[in-house]
Design an enzyme around this catalytic site. Structure first.
Site, PDB file in Angstrom:
ATOM      1  CD  GLU A 279      -4.166  -4.974  -5.754  1.00  0.00           C
ATOM      2  OE1 GLU A 279      -3.184  -4.266  -6.040  1.00  0.00           O
ATOM      3  OE2 GLU A 279      -4.111  -5.883  -4.919  1.00  0.00           O
TER       4      GLU A 279
ATOM      5  CG  ASN B  52      -1.738  -0.059 -10.286  1.00  0.00           C
ATOM      6  OD1 ASN B  52      -0.824  -0.478  -9.591  1.00  0.00           O
ATOM      7  ND2 ASN B  52      -2.302  -0.767 -11.252  1.00  0.00           N
TER       8      ASN B  52
ATOM      9  NE  ARG C  85       3.596  -1.106  -4.941  1.00  0.00           N
ATOM     10  CZ  ARG C  85       2.515  -1.285  -4.187  1.00  0.00           C
ATOM     11  NH1 ARG C  85       2.595  -1.145  -2.883  1.00  0.00           N
ATOM     12  NH2 ARG C  85       1.370  -1.607  -4.724  1.00  0.00           N
TER      13      ARG C  85
END
Lengths: 100, 144
Positions: free
Chosen positions: B48, B52, B106
């Site tokens: 994650e 990002n 997203r």
């Protein structure tokens, strides 16, 4: 006279890891299947998926919306603990059925 | 292992490196024999944080990602740092389902997943300078 139409069910066995890098290819594959086959019910089989991060949430939600638009449903099966945790966290089980 | 082990990796923020980063973090953590679930949690959180950076930190270009780990018998501290655009509204970015990227499916759940899968998470960000995410995973054997 009763006419019964059998529901068209398709199962797609996913493999590997679902992340931002792999999501695009999976999206194309699923959308092709939905477009070509027009199933009434699509089952995503996660038995060979080791890991899914939040990129998978967007992927699943996008396919759910597509299927719903066609009056079809999306189901999932064989999720490991990690993927199940991501599903629960995102509230996906409120709209996507887990089947055995 | 009484001595703390440390590692630092630097790599390009391209999506091919999402898997590379999480495998490295998982292998590093494996030195203290955590459970399979704990390794999966760490790999998910690192995935994650690196995603990002790739999606948000360097608009229109490829930049550097730094992954650091500090491992002790009872816990792992992971840092994921970039030197990109920073997060202008950090409070909103930390909210579930918040995303600034429209039309790419997203989910806006990245930070929420990191918080849930790890025991602690801290984010520091300066606009124009970059972002650092620090996460701590405490191992079950230490919690007993």
């Amino acid at each position: 006279m009763q006419i019964q139409t059998a529901k068209k069910q398709k199962t797609l066995r996913l493999k590997g890891e679902i992340d931002h890098h792999t999501a695009e290819a999976l999206r194309r594959k699923m959308d092709k299947l939905i477009g070509d086959e027009q199933p009434d019910r699509l089952i995503l089989d996660f038995s060979e998926v080791n890991l899914m991060d939040s990129s998978g949430i967007g992927l699943i939600l996008g396919r759910y919306k597509k299927l719903k638009k066609n009056g079809a449903e999306l189901c999932v099966t064989n999720l490991n603990r990690q993927i199940d945790k991501v599903f629960r966290l995102a509230g996906l089980y409120q709209i996507i059925k887990k089947v055995k | 292992m009484k001595t703390e082990n440390k590692m630092e990796l630097s790599f390009l923020g391209i999506s091919e490196n999402e898997g590379f980063a999480r495998v490295c973090a998982g292998a590093f953590a494996a030195q203290v024999n955590p459970t399979m679930e704990e390794i999966a949690d760490i790999k998910t959180a690192v995935s994650e944080a690196v995603t990002n950076v790739i999606v948000h930190a360097y608009p229109g270009e490829v930049g550097k990602v730094v992954l650091r780990g500090a491992l002790q018998e009872d816990q792992l501290v992971i840092e994921v740092e970039d030197y990109g655009c920073g997060i202008p509204d950090l409070e909103s970015a930390l909210q579930p389902f918040y995303t600034t990227v429209a039309g790419e499916e997203r989910s806006g759940m990245g930070f929420t997943v990191m918080q849930t899968f790890m025991d602690q998470m801290f984010v520091s960000s300066v606009v124009g300078q970059g972002t650092k995410v620090t996460m701590v995973k405490k191992f079950q054997k230490a919690k007993k």
